[in-house]
Design a protein around this motif. Structure first.
Motif, PDB file in Angstrom:
ATOM      1  N   LEU A  35     112.008  55.790  50.000  1.00 13.43           N
ATOM      2  CA  LEU A  35     113.035  56.031  50.725  1.00 13.43           C
ATOM      3  C   LEU A  35     113.568  55.328  52.173  1.00 13.43           C
ATOM      4  O   LEU A  35     114.925  55.877  51.673  1.00 13.43           O
ATOM      5  N   GLN A  36     113.853  54.373  52.943  1.00 15.11           N
ATOM      6  CA  GLN A  36     113.724  53.667  53.880  1.00 15.11           C
ATOM      7  C   GLN A  36     114.542  52.986  53.249  1.00 15.11           C
ATOM      8  O   GLN A  36     115.484  52.302  54.077  1.00 15.11           O
ATOM      9  N   LYS A  37     114.166  52.367  51.966  1.00  7.55           N
ATOM     10  CA  LYS A  37     115.679  51.567  51.180  1.00  7.55           C
ATOM     11  C   LYS A  37     116.592  51.827  50.683  1.00  7.55           C
ATOM     12  O   LYS A  37     117.726  51.531  50.454  1.00  7.55           O
ATOM     13  N   ASP A  38     116.523  53.499  50.305  1.00  6.65           N
ATOM     14  CA  ASP A  38     117.296  53.638  49.559  1.00  6.65           C
ATOM     15  C   ASP A  38     116.733  55.809  49.301  1.00  6.65           C
ATOM     16  O   ASP A  38     116.301  55.558  48.552  1.00  6.65           O
ATOM     17  N   ALA A  39     117.540  56.072  50.530  1.00 12.00           N
ATOM     18  CA  ALA A  39     117.375  57.778  50.147  1.00 12.00           C
ATOM     19  C   ALA A  39     117.994  58.529  48.894  1.00 12.00           C
ATOM     20  O   ALA A  39     117.958  59.283  48.638  1.00 12.00           O
ATOM     21  N   THR A  40     119.042  57.905  48.708  1.00 13.48           N
ATOM     22  CA  THR A  40     119.318  58.843  47.338  1.00 13.48           C
ATOM     23  C   THR A  40     119.065  58.138  45.859  1.00 13.48           C
ATOM     24  O   THR A  40     119.409  59.263  44.733  1.00 13.48           O
ATOM     25  N   LEU A  41     118.085  57.603  46.074  1.00 10.94           N
ATOM     26  CA  LEU A  41     117.630  57.756  44.988  1.00 10.94           C
ATOM     27  C   LEU A  41     117.124  58.858  43.961  1.00 10.94           C
ATOM     28  O   LEU A  41     115.959  60.059  44.957  1.00 10.94           O
ATOM     29  N   PRO A  42     116.897  59.589  43.296  1.00 12.78           N
ATOM     30  CA  PRO A  42     116.272  60.847  42.378  1.00 12.78           C
ATOM     31  C   PRO A  42     114.540  60.992  42.475  1.00 12.78           C
ATOM     32  O   PRO A  42     114.267  60.201  42.057  1.00 12.78           O
ATOM     33  N   VAL A  43     114.202  62.254  42.530  1.00 11.96           N
ATOM     34  CA  VAL A  43     112.916  61.842  42.667  1.00 11.96           C
ATOM     35  C   VAL A  43     111.855  61.839  41.898  1.00 11.96           C
ATOM     36  O   VAL A  43     111.327  61.217  42.256  1.00 11.96           O
ATOM     37  N   GLU A  44     112.297  61.997  40.561  1.00 11.30           N
ATOM     38  CA  GLU A  44     111.872  60.954  39.140  1.00 11.30           C
ATOM     39  C   GLU A  44     111.436  59.748  39.512  1.00 11.30           C
ATOM     40  O   GLU A  44     110.490  59.062  38.890  1.00 11.30           O
ATOM     41  N   ARG A  45     112.649  59.230  39.839  1.00  6.54           N
ATOM     42  CA  ARG A  45     113.124  57.186  40.328  1.00  6.54           C
ATOM     43  C   ARG A  45     111.497  57.275  41.071  1.00  6.54           C
ATOM     44  O   ARG A  45     110.513  56.016  40.762  1.00  6.54           O
ATOM     45  N   VAL A  46     111.863  57.697  42.038  1.00  2.69           N
ATOM     46  CA  VAL A  46     110.421  57.079  43.355  1.00  2.69           C
ATOM     47  C   VAL A  46     109.039  58.057  43.017  1.00  2.69           C
ATOM     48  O   VAL A  46     108.594  57.037  43.051  1.00  2.69           O
ATOM     49  N   ALA A  47     109.094  58.864  41.742  1.00  7.62           N
ATOM     50  CA  ALA A  47     107.333  59.188  41.580  1.00  7.62           C
ATOM     51  C   ALA A  47     107.555  58.358  40.750  1.00  7.62           C
ATOM     52  O   ALA A  47     106.151  58.010  40.995  1.00  7.62           O
ATOM     53  N   ALA A  48     107.992  57.238  39.584  1.00  9.50           N
ATOM     54  CA  ALA A  48     107.812  56.741  39.623  1.00  9.50           C
ATOM     55  C   ALA A  48     107.339  55.247  39.369  1.00  9.50           C
ATOM     56  O   ALA A  48     106.620  54.935  39.317  1.00  9.50           O
ATOM     57  N   MET A  49     107.958  55.131  40.955  1.00 13.00           N
ATOM     58  CA  MET A  49     107.388  54.214  41.268  1.00 13.00           C
ATOM     59  C   MET A  49     106.571  53.881  42.390  1.00 13.00           C
ATOM     60  O   MET A  49     105.715  52.833  42.799  1.00 13.00           O
ATOM     61  N   VAL A  50     106.047  54.978  42.662  1.00 13.01           N
ATOM     62  CA  VAL A  50     105.023  55.218  43.247  1.00 13.01           C
ATOM     63  C   VAL A  50     103.682  55.758  42.392  1.00 13.01           C
ATOM     64  O   VAL A  50     102.428  56.268  42.652  1.00 13.01           O
ATOM     65  N   HIS A  51     103.801  55.522  41.189  1.00 13.43           N
ATOM     66  CA  HIS A  51     102.834  56.153  39.424  1.00 13.43           C
ATOM     67  C   HIS A  51     102.246  57.436  40.253  1.00 13.43           C
ATOM     68  O   HIS A  51     101.222  58.174  40.100  1.00 13.43           O
ATOM     69  N   SER A  52     102.952  58.292  40.320  1.00 12.73           N
ATOM     70  CA  SER A  52     102.733  59.839  40.249  1.00 12.73           C
ATOM     71  C   SER A  52     103.810  60.561  39.778  1.00 12.73           C
ATOM     72  O   SER A  52     105.136  60.218  39.707  1.00 12.73           O
ATOM     73  N   SER A  53     103.799  61.741  39.860  1.00 12.44           N
ATOM     74  CA  SER A  53     104.230  62.500  39.302  1.00 12.44           C
ATOM     75  C   SER A  53     106.032  63.419  40.328  1.00 12.44           C
ATOM     76  O   SER A  53     105.488  63.414  41.075  1.00 12.44           O
ATOM     77  N   LYS A  54     106.801  64.433  39.849  1.00 17.36           N
ATOM     78  CA  LYS A  54     108.163  64.095  40.225  1.00 17.36           C
ATOM     79  C   LYS A  54     107.489  65.728  41.275  1.00 17.36           C
ATOM     80  O   LYS A  54     107.873  65.348  42.728  1.00 17.36           O
ATOM     81  N   SER A  55     106.862  66.473  40.868  1.00 13.10           N
ATOM     82  CA  SER A  55     106.251  67.897  41.670  1.00 13.10           C
ATOM     83  C   SER A  55     105.498  67.737  42.925  1.00 13.10           C
ATOM     84  O   SER A  55     105.777  67.478  44.050  1.00 13.10           O
ATOM     85  N   PRO A  56     104.721  66.278  42.886  1.00 14.74           N
ATOM     86  CA  PRO A  56     103.858  66.777  43.932  1.00 14.74           C
ATOM     87  C   PRO A  56     104.507  65.316  44.631  1.00 14.74           C
ATOM     88  O   PRO A  56     104.031  65.471  46.036  1.00 14.74           O
ATOM     89  N   VAL A  57     105.344  64.488  44.362  1.00 14.13           N
ATOM     90  CA  VAL A  57     106.467  63.769  45.117  1.00 14.13           C
ATOM     91  C   VAL A  57     107.163  64.209  46.090  1.00 14.13           C
ATOM     92  O   VAL A  57     107.653  64.363  47.541  1.00 14.13           O
ATOM     93  N   TRP A  58     108.128  65.802  45.022  1.00 12.69           N
ATOM     94  CA  TRP A  58     108.812  66.599  45.546  1.00 12.69           C
ATOM     95  C   TRP A  58     108.144  66.848  46.976  1.00 12.69           C
ATOM     96  O   TRP A  58     108.767  66.516  47.915  1.00 12.69           O
ATOM     97  N   ASN A  59     106.900  67.577  46.791  1.00 15.21           N
ATOM     98  CA  ASN A  59     105.933  68.536  47.733  1.00 15.21           C
ATOM     99  C   ASN A  59     106.550  67.614  49.437  1.00 15.21           C
ATOM    100  O   ASN A  59     105.921  68.032  49.949  1.00 15.21           O
ATOM    101  N   ARG A  60     105.545  66.666  48.735  1.00 17.27           N
ATOM    102  CA  ARG A  60     105.608  65.088  50.184  1.00 17.27           C
ATOM    103  C   ARG A  60     106.571  65.249  50.370  1.00 17.27           C
ATOM    104  O   ARG A  60     106.402  65.239  52.146  1.00 17.27           O
ATOM    105  N   ILE A  61     107.301  64.594  50.147  1.00 16.16           N
ATOM    106  CA  ILE A  61     109.071  64.733  50.212  1.00 16.16           C
ATOM    107  C   ILE A  61     109.288  66.220  51.361  1.00 16.16           C
ATOM    108  O   ILE A  61     109.794  65.611  52.819  1.00 16.16           O
ATOM    109  N   ARG A  62     109.584  66.762  51.502  1.00 13.31           N
ATOM    110  CA  ARG A  62     109.489  68.308  51.680  1.00 13.31           C
ATOM    111  C   ARG A  62     108.431  67.997  53.052  1.00 13.31           C
ATOM    112  O   ARG A  62     109.515  68.357  54.195  1.00 13.31           O
TER     113      ARG A  62
END
Length: 158
Positions: free
Chosen positions: A12-39
Motif C-alpha cells: 500500500l505504501q507503493k500504491d494505495a490505489t490497488l484494488p483489495v483483490e490485487r493486494v490479496a493476490a500479491m500477499v497470497h491471501s484472500s480478499k476478505s482477510p486482507v480487507w479486514n486487516r486494512i480496516r
C-alpha cells in the motif's frame, strides 16, 4: 502487527490505489482477510491517511530549500507561536525539532528564489529567531514516503 500486515502495508505504501483483490493476490491471501486487516490498520491509526503524491516540477513547485533555525528562546509560548506560524505556511512541507546545534529544520518548497524570499520575510516577521540559515537543494537524489517494514524493503549488504 504480523508479517502479513507488514507485507500489506509495504504494498500500500507503493500504491494505495490497488484494488483489495490485487493486494490479496500479491500477499497470497484472500480478499476478505486482507480487507479486514486494512480496516483494522486504519482504525488503529497505523494507516494515517491516503494521499496523491504530486510531481513538484509539473505543478510549479520545483525549488526546495532547507531552513536551519536557531532560537534563543526555548519556552513553550515561543514554540507554540513558531508551530502556529509554520502550520499556516503552505510552503513548509516538513518541520523537525532537532537535538544538537540547530534547533529546527524546515523543508520548504516554492516556485523560485523570489517566492522563498517572500516566505523568509513572513517567517521572521511572525516569530523571533536567533539565526536562520537557508540551503537550496540543487538536486533530489532520493525522496520517498515509504517506511521499510520487511526484510525485502531494507537493502542490506551480504
Amino acid at each position: 502487527m504480523d508479517d502479513l500486515d507488514r507485507r500489506i502495508l509495504s504494498i500500500l505504501q507503493k500504491d494505495a490505489t490497488l484494488p483489495v483483490e490485487r493486494v490479496a493476490a500479491m500477499v497470497h491471501s484472500s480478499k476478505s482477510p486482507v480487507w479486514n486487516r486494512i480496516r483494522k490498520l486504519r482504525e488503529a491509526g497505523i494507516i494515517d491517511r491516503q494521499v496523491a503524491i504530486l510531481d513538484a516540477e509539473k505543478v510549479g513547485r520545483a525549488e526546495v530549500f532547507f531552513v536551519m533555525v536557531k532560537t534563543s528562546s526555548h519556552s513553550r509560548a515561543w514554540l507554540e507561536r513558531f508551530a502556529a506560524a509554520i502550520a499556516d505556511m503552505g510552503e513548509v512541507q516538513e518541520a523537525h525539532r532537532l537535538a544538537g546545534e540547530i534547533d529546527y529544520l524546515l523543508k520548504v518548497r516554492v516556485t523560485d528564489t523570489r517566492a522563498f524570499d517572500s516566505f523568509y520575510k513572513r517567517l521572521v516577521a511572525e516569530v523571533e529567531l536567533f539565526s536562520v540559515t537557508s540551503l537550496l537543494s540543487m538536486e533530489t537524489l532520493k525522496e520517498t514516503t515509504e517506511i521499510p517494514l520487511t526484510e525485502e524493503d531494507v537493502d542490506t549488504p551480504e
